[in-house]
Motif scaffolding. Sequence first.
Motif, PDB file in Angstrom:
ATOM      1  N   THR A   1      24.255 -21.490  45.036  1.00  0.00           N
ATOM      2  CA  THR A   1      23.724 -22.498  46.267  1.00  0.00           C
ATOM      3  C   THR A   1      22.094 -22.403  46.688  1.00  0.00           C
ATOM      4  O   THR A   1      21.341 -23.213  46.531  1.00  0.00           O
ATOM      5  CB  THR A   1      24.725 -22.391  47.219  1.00  0.00           C
ATOM      6  OG1 THR A   1      24.560 -21.291  48.112  1.00  0.00           O
ATOM      7  CG2 THR A   1      25.942 -22.939  47.179  1.00  0.00           C
TER       8      THR A   1
ATOM      9  N   THR B   1      28.265 -14.285  45.088  1.00  0.00           N
ATOM     10  CA  THR B   1      28.547 -15.634  44.380  1.00  0.00           C
ATOM     11  C   THR B   1      27.961 -17.025  44.887  1.00  0.00           C
ATOM     12  O   THR B   1      27.332 -17.806  44.372  1.00  0.00           O
ATOM     13  CB  THR B   1      30.102 -15.826  43.997  1.00  0.00           C
ATOM     14  OG1 THR B   1      30.534 -14.699  43.367  1.00  0.00           O
ATOM     15  CG2 THR B   1      30.349 -16.960  43.128  1.00  0.00           C
ATOM     16  N   ARG B   2      28.484 -17.316  46.263  1.00  0.00           N
ATOM     17  CA  ARG B   2      27.886 -18.350  46.969  1.00  0.00           C
ATOM     18  C   ARG B   2      26.397 -18.423  46.991  1.00  0.00           C
ATOM     19  O   ARG B   2      25.741 -19.579  46.680  1.00  0.00           O
ATOM     20  CB  ARG B   2      28.310 -18.241  48.426  1.00  0.00           C
ATOM     21  CG  ARG B   2      27.790 -19.379  49.207  1.00  0.00           C
ATOM     22  CD  ARG B   2      28.448 -19.473  50.624  1.00  0.00           C
ATOM     23  NE  ARG B   2      28.107 -18.221  51.356  1.00  0.00           N
ATOM     24  CZ  ARG B   2      27.002 -17.945  51.936  1.00  0.00           C
ATOM     25  NH1 ARG B   2      25.929 -18.884  52.074  1.00  0.00           N
ATOM     26  NH2 ARG B   2      27.084 -16.812  52.477  1.00  0.00           N
TER      27      ARG B   2
END
Length: 451
Positions: free
Chosen positions: A263, A258-259
């Motif tokens: 990002t 997810t990160r």
Amino acid sequence: MNPLPTFPRQSTVSPTDYRHLIEATLAATVQCRSEKLPLVETSGRVLAQDLRALRSVPHFDNSQMDGYALTALGAARDDRTFIVGADVPAGSDARDLPIRDDIAYPIMTGAPLPAGYDAVVPVERSRVLTGEQDAAGFAQRGGQIDLPRAAFGDFVRRVGEDIEAGELLATAGCPITSALIGALASQGIGSLKVRSSPRVVLITGGDEITLDTEAAPESGKILDANGPMLCALAGADGAETQRVAIGDSVEQLVGVLTRLVLTWRPDFMITSGGISHGKYEVVRLALTAMMETKDARVQAERTWFGHVAQQPGGPQGLSLLRATSQEQDGSAHLVPVISLPGNPVSTLVSYVELVRPALAQLTGRVAPQPRHGVLALAEGEELQAPEGKTQYRRARLERVFESDGTVRTLLTPDPLTGSHLLHRAATAQVLVQLDPGVTYRSGDVAFYLPL
């Protein structure tokens, strides 16, 4: 971009079908970007713009040899005796020299041809009649020389002989070679728009992996070979990579995925290991859990875990992560996750055979194509792939030059086939492809892929 392909419903697919599925998935999800770089930093990249010649090359008529410049009439006249004129070195301006059919100007390679002069006779074909002769064979100014007849244009590089101003110099999509960089530099082009490198996350690990390379691993632990190997493979194939190490925690991996998607915004991800049917197959469990999660900003839209009919590298997985924007329009982007098996040689073979062609498609490079060679086996030795599977065998390659001028490519397969024998793969140059249902003997032709 292309439409998304349909993921397989069956649990086993052929290597060809799966390779095409990966290629189609990346083609449907990865947006091509470009960036501007200094010319000297573009070697190996792919051009993202059409370029036309700013000027003709050469942009002035010049000499191809060290010799004597002659007028067209002087080159063909019956009297072959000439007076030696002023030297014309490279970089000089020879436009205001006197034009006479009986004057030969000593001209150096690359020097501009004097106005009104149309041919060059190499200095080694000259004979000095009067005056001193220097070390290069030229007569001094004012001396007399004898020269053979020459034809109009002999040893002259004409304006635009290489390329003319306005002519198409290079097209978008072509690889930038050293020669092309030289050609662009000769045009005064100092920067180029090139395709951006695909951004690829490489995920390897597990609780049994230790990243401390300074000390011997504890009992039951191993060092991570797959992470550095995949970084080297993808980097050499033109990708910008980020390597991530994980353990066996499903929650941790979901958080990492997810990160990174939100990002770093990778174009796609590659995982190694954790996709079989055991209790700790963290990649498979995490991506399956992301299929079932509701209202998360990053979810797995679809997954496929199954087998490709090949050895090694049978277990495989392919997933699509959907990341939803926080903007009001709720737009989303898709990130493919290519999941390779964890044994080092299985990872290597899967990348070379399945991933490299898809990455080449994105970068505009040409993926190595299968070639054929002759198997060199012991007398009476036979090779067969496992039933229903294509087998890829590590092999050494040797090229033998025959007396008739032909070249034979000999392939010597490794007798051991274990997918954990990474050092043996490091000493091989190619992967030999053994098709199912075929018995191979020494002297038979087989396809191979470069490692």
